[in-house]
Scaffold this motif. Sequence first.
Motif, short mmCIF file in Angstrom:
data_model
loop_
_atom_site.label_atom_id
_atom_site.label_comp_id
_atom_site.label_asym_id
_atom_site.label_seq_id
_atom_site.Cartn_x
_atom_site.Cartn_y
_atom_site.Cartn_z
N LYS A 191 -12.25 8.27 7.79
CA LYS A 191 -12.92 9.60 7.59
C LYS A 191 -12.36 10.23 6.20
O LYS A 191 -11.15 9.82 5.96
N THR A 192 -13.06 10.80 5.58
CA THR A 192 -12.73 11.40 4.28
C THR A 192 -12.09 12.67 4.45
O THR A 192 -13.21 13.74 5.04
N GLY A 599 -16.37 4.34 12.76
CA GLY A 599 -15.71 4.19 11.48
C GLY A 599 -15.08 2.98 11.84
O GLY A 599 -14.37 2.76 12.54
N LEU A 600 -14.75 2.23 10.60
CA LEU A 600 -13.86 1.20 10.29
C LEU A 600 -13.17 1.45 9.10
O LEU A 600 -13.58 1.76 8.11
N SER A 601 -11.82 0.96 9.04
CA SER A 601 -11.10 0.81 8.07
C SER A 601 -10.41 -0.50 7.94
O SER A 601 -9.87 -0.96 9.06
N TYR A 602 -10.26 -1.04 6.88
CA TYR A 602 -9.65 -2.52 6.64
C TYR A 602 -8.85 -2.36 5.44
O TYR A 602 -9.35 -2.13 4.07
N PRO A 606 -1.79 -4.85 0.79
CA PRO A 606 -0.79 -3.76 1.38
C PRO A 606 -1.01 -2.57 0.70
O PRO A 606 -0.63 -1.48 1.35
N ASN A 607 -1.67 -2.40 -0.50
CA ASN A 607 -2.07 -0.88 -1.14
C ASN A 607 -3.21 -0.76 -1.04
O ASN A 607 -3.48 0.43 -1.64
N ILE A 608 -4.42 -1.29 -0.61
CA ILE A 608 -5.77 -0.82 -0.83
C ILE A 608 -6.46 -1.05 0.73
O ILE A 608 -6.32 -2.15 1.36
N SER A 609 -7.08 0.11 1.02
CA SER A 609 -7.94 0.00 2.32
C SER A 609 -9.38 0.51 1.86
O SER A 609 -9.67 1.37 1.42
N ILE A 610 -10.38 -0.34 2.59
CA ILE A 610 -11.77 0.16 2.40
C ILE A 610 -12.06 0.82 3.83
O ILE A 610 -11.71 0.38 4.94
N TYR A 611 -13.03 1.74 3.74
CA TYR A 611 -13.46 2.27 5.13
C TYR A 611 -14.91 2.62 4.91
O TYR A 611 -15.60 2.89 4.00
N ILE A 643 -18.60 5.89 2.56
CA ILE A 643 -18.25 4.45 2.29
C ILE A 643 -17.05 4.84 0.95
O ILE A 643 -17.41 5.21 0.16
N GLY A 644 -16.08 4.10 1.23
CA GLY A 644 -15.07 4.34 0.23
C GLY A 644 -13.80 3.39 0.25
O GLY A 644 -13.62 2.69 1.07
N PHE A 645 -12.78 3.88 -0.55
CA PHE A 645 -11.45 3.16 -0.22
C PHE A 645 -10.31 4.37 -0.53
O PHE A 645 -10.41 5.05 -1.14
N LYS A 646 -9.17 3.82 -0.10
CA LYS A 646 -7.94 4.69 0.05
C LYS A 646 -6.90 3.45 -0.76
O LYS A 646 -6.84 2.50 -0.20
#
Length: 837
Positions: A191-192, A599-602, A606-611, A643-646
Amino acid sequence: MLVLFLEPLHGDSETPKPFNLPEGRAIETLRKAALQGEIQVIFWDSVVEGVMTNAIQGSYLPGAALEIMLAGTGLEFAQANRNDAYVIRQIQSEGEIYGSDDTTNTTKLNTEKKPDSEMNTIKNNWLKSLAAVLSLGIAYTPNTSFAQNPDEGEPFELPAFVVVTEEQTGYLAANVYSGTRTRQLLRDLPKTINVVTADFLDDLSIFDLAESTRYSSGIIPHASENAIFNENVYTIRGFRTNIHSREGVTRLIGPSNSAGIERVEIVKGPSSLLYGQISPAGTVNYIMKRPLGRKHAEVGVSIGSWENYRATLDVGNSFGTSEASWRLNAAFQDTNTWRDFENFQNTYLAPSFNTRFNNGRTVLTVWAEWLDRQGSPGSIPVRRVDNTGPADGLPWSFNANGPDGVRDQRRYNITAELVQDITSWVDFRFFYDRASDEIYENTARVLRIDPNGETMNRNATLDQIEREFDTIQASLLFERQIGEFNLNFLVGYDRTENEQDQVRFDNRSLPRINWRNPTPEQYAYGDPSDYTRLRADRKNQGVTSAWFGTLHGSAFDDRLHFLFGVRDDSQEAEVLNRARGDTGFTQTADRGATVEQYGLSYRITPNISIYGSFAESYLPPGRPTNNDGTVTFGPQVGEGTDIGFKFSLFEQRVSGTVAWFDIDNTNIVRFNPSLLDGEGDWEASGLENSNGIEADLVLNVTPDWTGTLSVTQLNAEVVNNVANPATNGARLPDAPEFQFSTWQKYTVPSGPLEGAEFGVGAIYLDERVLITNSGNEIWVDPAYWRFDLMVSYPFQIGDTTLRAKLNVRNLSDEEYLNQVLNYGNPREVIFSLNARF
């Protein structure tokens, strides 16, 4: 008071990390060390208070780095070997140190960077317990926090519902509460959500809560804190919302005062799963300040432009034991503003109480708020006759209310939260909130300007309003591990009862006013008892109840995170219009809805997640049926995809979120003049769309240089408007195509200005359509830049720490509009002095 830092991304205690920290206060440097070393650090304020740590520069194992920082300070640390968690404590006597395999004895560490397997260990009873809990909890459950009773030495696990706002470092927040009603690592939430931390609020000297969101992407505030009905109005991702949340409770009554707010969480997009009836824009959730569990006192005074005076108090202590504590936040503000005749006094008191028992498994928190706000308000700015902009030649400071305008308000609020850890896998939360408003307002409104611009007609309006909201929330959280999956089942019930009683009178016989040379006689209102035209006399009340359930959890070594949920709302509203002679309440149809969220986050590295996420929202229709009652309208529904990444890159120097979003706002009820043989009727067919890209970054360029950066590219337009088809394709109001902001702060690490802070901010807003008519953009606010500055310097007098600070907002004195009827403040200077005891 526990201070816990959970690392934003998993660390590795066997790999040297680059550290660059000057000598400084332990409460600050230890947090920065946790960021740089990618480790978990746990400590109490009372343990590290007044301690100065040593400088460190170079690559070290985290344990060796902590030893250098703590050498000669009277502090040591202990490590739970299996999960990279470090506990800071005072050095113990040799008689308390024994051998064990569970935790590391820091007195045997040195700077030779020995691996953990070569380090001697200790066997202290409370530390063994802590290590066991940490090994089973933190290593595998990222939403778990732990606390330590410094008096008894017994560790306990904080229930997942308990908000721990200390889990943040500077402008970077590790955990959020607004996405699931439980603590969750921001990086893993599909979630953003943007977080405005306490440090950021403090650096910007936020008195007006609308200013707290200026440096976040995709959001535009529309009101000043001294407003009443639009104090919590925002445009988020192109959609207007006047519904905010406080501690996760949705309500129309705005936040009382910034002095009681710990931090701000901005939830983007449709979010009815947790917040019920809400705009597809999202919501702004205010997290309240809580008791700290220790003795503390802070006093602040400020002097600003337009004779703006403000004093604040933040004081608290425990009740002789860490089991129970209290806190009092208070503020008083007396100010004029840049508008003619506008002034107000604002008195705010917010006591709070917290207790825990049953070895920390039961936590009770109670807040109370009282606000008394009195003053003479500003009037609605006068527009040109053709609505294309401000009236020609009329000063922006002009106030048609004159000196006789009155706006008095009293607000009361009581909130109680009970959290119970029933078993090791079941938590319970019960929440009650009661908010009420009493408002008296006597103000003037401009009806017409003469063509020569010299004189204008006005009328006066007298409003008396009472509003009450009662909300209860009950939730059960079940936490289970099934094979690879860590599952959290949340089921809950929400219920809100609201009531509003309003009486409004008009006086249409006010003198005409010559704004170039007004006289006291022209401004006069007359006696309110002579207002004879009854505009409104009504009572509204309603009940909303909802059941909801969510499944959130993780799998595959905590790399995959998911959130699924459904909510079913039932709402009834009743209206008594006494002005029309109604003898009783008229009940409308059920105006609830069923909404879903997925929602899904993967974590791909170790430093980047997509969701990715899909969510829905709903708002009851403003009109329940068509003219003859043959058609009952369903709710207005928002549907949004993110759709994004953290990420956290370059040794956590750059952390943030980038998201693409697309939102449809459907089933909008509008009047269709073509129906019923040209007579017209209401139809639920309106559609609006918003899509774009947002980026929010937190920058830790060096240990002394931190900042934020946000960028928004937005497309928001009317897709279908049966009431005025010519507006199809027109941009939505207050939806600029481009938005940019950045705030940068530098702290002087050494020398005669050591500890001084310098901040600079820039805000850019592209041109915005404010009013459209028949497809023509007839009022467009041009693009503008706004610049802000901050300078602060700390100094010590005896045992008292003081900080002097100067904030300058709108440095270039830019003229801009917050919305059609609200001008932005011109250049504003605020000098503050805070003393911490």
